[in-house]
Design a protein around this motif. Structure first.
Motif, PDB file in Angstrom:
ATOM      1  N   GLU A 192      -1.010  12.305  -6.273  1.00  0.00           N
ATOM      2  CA  GLU A 192      -2.399  12.641  -5.961  1.00  0.00           C
ATOM      3  C   GLU A 192      -3.119  13.170  -7.195  1.00  0.00           C
ATOM      4  O   GLU A 192      -4.299  12.897  -7.394  1.00  0.00           O
ATOM      5  CB  GLU A 192      -2.450  13.663  -4.832  1.00  0.00           C
ATOM      6  CG  GLU A 192      -1.997  13.104  -3.506  1.00  0.00           C
ATOM      7  CD  GLU A 192      -2.070  14.120  -2.384  1.00  0.00           C
ATOM      8  OE1 GLU A 192      -3.010  14.933  -2.378  1.00  0.00           O
ATOM      9  OE2 GLU A 192      -1.183  14.088  -1.523  1.00  0.00           O
TER      10      GLU A 192
ATOM     11  N   LEU B 274      -6.025   4.722  -0.437  1.00  0.00           N
ATOM     12  CA  LEU B 274      -5.942   5.437   0.842  1.00  0.00           C
ATOM     13  C   LEU B 274      -6.953   4.909   1.846  1.00  0.00           C
ATOM     14  O   LEU B 274      -6.686   4.880   3.052  1.00  0.00           O
ATOM     15  CB  LEU B 274      -6.159   6.936   0.624  1.00  0.00           C
ATOM     16  CG  LEU B 274      -4.968   7.682   0.050  1.00  0.00           C
ATOM     17  CD1 LEU B 274      -5.398   9.050  -0.455  1.00  0.00           C
ATOM     18  CD2 LEU B 274      -3.862   7.807   1.090  1.00  0.00           C
ATOM     19  N   GLU B 275      -8.102   4.472   1.339  1.00  0.00           N
ATOM     20  CA  GLU B 275      -9.131   3.922   2.224  1.00  0.00           C
ATOM     21  C   GLU B 275      -8.683   2.586   2.808  1.00  0.00           C
ATOM     22  O   GLU B 275      -8.734   2.363   4.002  1.00  0.00           O
ATOM     23  CB  GLU B 275     -10.434   3.747   1.452  1.00  0.00           C
ATOM     24  CG  GLU B 275     -11.565   3.196   2.273  1.00  0.00           C
ATOM     25  CD  GLU B 275     -12.817   2.985   1.440  1.00  0.00           C
ATOM     26  OE1 GLU B 275     -13.487   1.961   1.670  1.00  0.00           O
ATOM     27  OE2 GLU B 275     -13.100   3.813   0.557  1.00  0.00           O
ATOM     28  N   LYS B 276      -8.235   1.692   1.932  1.00  0.00           N
ATOM     29  CA  LYS B 276      -7.779   0.370   2.386  1.00  0.00           C
ATOM     30  C   LYS B 276      -7.252  -0.423   1.193  1.00  0.00           C
ATOM     31  O   LYS B 276      -7.796  -0.349   0.098  1.00  0.00           O
ATOM     32  CB  LYS B 276      -8.925  -0.403   3.051  1.00  0.00           C
ATOM     33  CG  LYS B 276      -8.462  -1.706   3.674  1.00  0.00           C
ATOM     34  CD  LYS B 276      -9.547  -2.360   4.484  1.00  0.00           C
ATOM     35  CE  LYS B 276      -8.965  -3.597   5.157  1.00  0.00           C
ATOM     36  NZ  LYS B 276      -9.945  -4.351   5.872  1.00  0.00           N
ATOM     37  N   TYR B 277      -6.183  -1.187   1.429  1.00  0.00           N
ATOM     38  CA  TYR B 277      -5.604  -2.086   0.428  1.00  0.00           C
ATOM     39  C   TYR B 277      -5.851  -3.501   0.955  1.00  0.00           C
ATOM     40  O   TYR B 277      -4.998  -4.099   1.599  1.00  0.00           O
ATOM     41  CB  TYR B 277      -4.111  -1.796   0.301  1.00  0.00           C
ATOM     42  CG  TYR B 277      -3.418  -2.318  -0.934  1.00  0.00           C
ATOM     43  CD1 TYR B 277      -3.370  -3.674  -1.232  1.00  0.00           C
ATOM     44  CD2 TYR B 277      -2.766  -1.451  -1.794  1.00  0.00           C
ATOM     45  CE1 TYR B 277      -2.705  -4.150  -2.339  1.00  0.00           C
ATOM     46  CE2 TYR B 277      -2.086  -1.906  -2.905  1.00  0.00           C
ATOM     47  CZ  TYR B 277      -2.058  -3.248  -3.168  1.00  0.00           C
ATOM     48  OH  TYR B 277      -1.379  -3.709  -4.276  1.00  0.00           O
TER      49      TYR B 277
ATOM     50  N   ARG C  53      -6.703   6.059  -6.437  1.00  0.00           N
ATOM     51  CA  ARG C  53      -5.785   6.374  -5.340  1.00  0.00           C
ATOM     52  C   ARG C  53      -6.559   6.586  -4.042  1.00  0.00           C
ATOM     53  O   ARG C  53      -6.105   6.198  -2.969  1.00  0.00           O
ATOM     54  CB  ARG C  53      -4.935   7.589  -5.676  1.00  0.00           C
ATOM     55  CG  ARG C  53      -3.707   7.722  -4.795  1.00  0.00           C
ATOM     56  CD  ARG C  53      -2.717   8.712  -5.401  1.00  0.00           C
ATOM     57  NE  ARG C  53      -1.449   8.682  -4.752  1.00  0.00           N
ATOM     58  CZ  ARG C  53      -1.189   9.262  -3.568  1.00  0.00           C
ATOM     59  NH1 ARG C  53      -2.130   9.894  -2.922  1.00  0.00           N
ATOM     60  NH2 ARG C  53       0.018   9.188  -3.056  1.00  0.00           N
ATOM     61  N   ALA C  54      -7.737   7.170  -4.139  1.00  0.00           N
ATOM     62  CA  ALA C  54      -8.580   7.349  -2.959  1.00  0.00           C
ATOM     63  C   ALA C  54      -8.957   5.990  -2.371  1.00  0.00           C
ATOM     64  O   ALA C  54      -9.008   5.827  -1.146  1.00  0.00           O
ATOM     65  CB  ALA C  54      -9.830   8.151  -3.314  1.00  0.00           C
TER      66      ALA C  54
ATOM     67  N   LEU D 254       1.251   4.227  -2.908  1.00  0.00           N
ATOM     68  CA  LEU D 254       1.046   5.652  -2.645  1.00  0.00           C
ATOM     69  C   LEU D 254       2.306   6.459  -2.927  1.00  0.00           C
ATOM     70  O   LEU D 254       2.234   7.592  -3.431  1.00  0.00           O
ATOM     71  CB  LEU D 254       0.586   5.856  -1.204  1.00  0.00           C
ATOM     72  CG  LEU D 254      -0.802   5.275  -0.885  1.00  0.00           C
ATOM     73  CD1 LEU D 254      -1.077   5.332   0.609  1.00  0.00           C
ATOM     74  CD2 LEU D 254      -1.886   5.987  -1.680  1.00  0.00           C
TER      75      LEU D 254
ATOM     76  N   GLU E  31       0.833  -1.208   0.000  1.00  0.00           N
ATOM     77  CA  GLU E  31       0.000   0.000   0.000  1.00  0.00           C
ATOM     78  C   GLU E  31       0.867   1.257   0.000  1.00  0.00           C
ATOM     79  O   GLU E  31       0.646   2.184  -0.784  1.00  0.00           O
ATOM     80  CB  GLU E  31      -0.901  -0.006   1.225  1.00  0.00           C
ATOM     81  CG  GLU E  31      -1.719   1.255   1.391  1.00  0.00           C
ATOM     82  CD  GLU E  31      -2.591   1.224   2.635  1.00  0.00           C
ATOM     83  OE1 GLU E  31      -2.978   2.318   3.077  1.00  0.00           O
ATOM     84  OE2 GLU E  31      -2.887   0.133   3.163  1.00  0.00           O
TER      85      GLU E  31
END
Length: 180
Positions: free
Chosen positions: A123, A134-137, A130-131, A118, A114
């Motif tokens: 961004e 950022l939430e979860k991989y 990408r969001a 990133l 993760e």
């Protein structure tokens, strides 16, 4: 142009009491997810010049299941450095890859995968994908990063574009989170 694909091992069980983390096997949901991800990789015509993988049991079983779904076994280079690797170590593996390789798949663990995703993407180019990272991989998830470089050693912060972020639950809701 180089393409880096990062696959997190599928959902693992806890193994026998007192067994080492390295030996944790996939649970049934993880085995189903690995096969589903293999089918998705095949259907998307993803191919890899080189596969580098952690030798942990849950990674080897993920590759076996993905190979079943893909229709052919993967032939990875097992690299102990990829076991629970920090993103800096994973980047070293990427940057040391032979430049004759255009498509590289690394199969391993979080949070390294993760954080590397990133780190390599920006961004501005990431958008919704990408969001989602950022939430979860989640376990079993695949990220595909396009790098506008000719040499792997030039892979660096913000250079890549996240082109694919595919979770097992995107393929089958039953493979999504359920608290186990």
């Amino acid at each position: 142009m180089k393409t880096l694909t990062l696959l997190r091992h599928a959902k693992a069980g806890w193994g026998e009491r007192g067994s080492p983390d390295f030996d944790r096997p996939l649970n049934e949901k993880g085995r189903r997810a690995a096969r589903a991800m293999g089918r998705a990789m095949r259907d998307a015509a993803l191919g890899f010049d080189l596969v580098v993988a952690s030798p942990a049991a849950r990674v080897t079983e993920t590759l076996e299941g993905a190979g079943e779904g893909y229709g052919t076994a993967f032939d990875p280079v097992w690299d102990r450095r990829a076991y629970l690797a920090a993103p800096e170590v994973l980047l070293e593996i990427v940057q040391a890859t032979d430049d004759a390789v255009d498509t590289l798949l690394i199969v391993g663990h979080n949070p390294g995968l993760e954080l590397l995703t990133l780190h390599l993407t920006s961004e501005e180019d990431g958008g919704e994908l990408r969001a989602a990272v950022l939430e979860k991989y989640p376990t079993g998830t695949l990220a595909e990063i396009h790098l506008p470089v000719d040499r792997w050693r030039d892979a660096a912060e913000g250079k890549g574009t996240l082109r694919r972020f595919l979770r097992p639950r995107d393929l089958d809701a039953a493979l999504g989170p359920d608290g186990d």
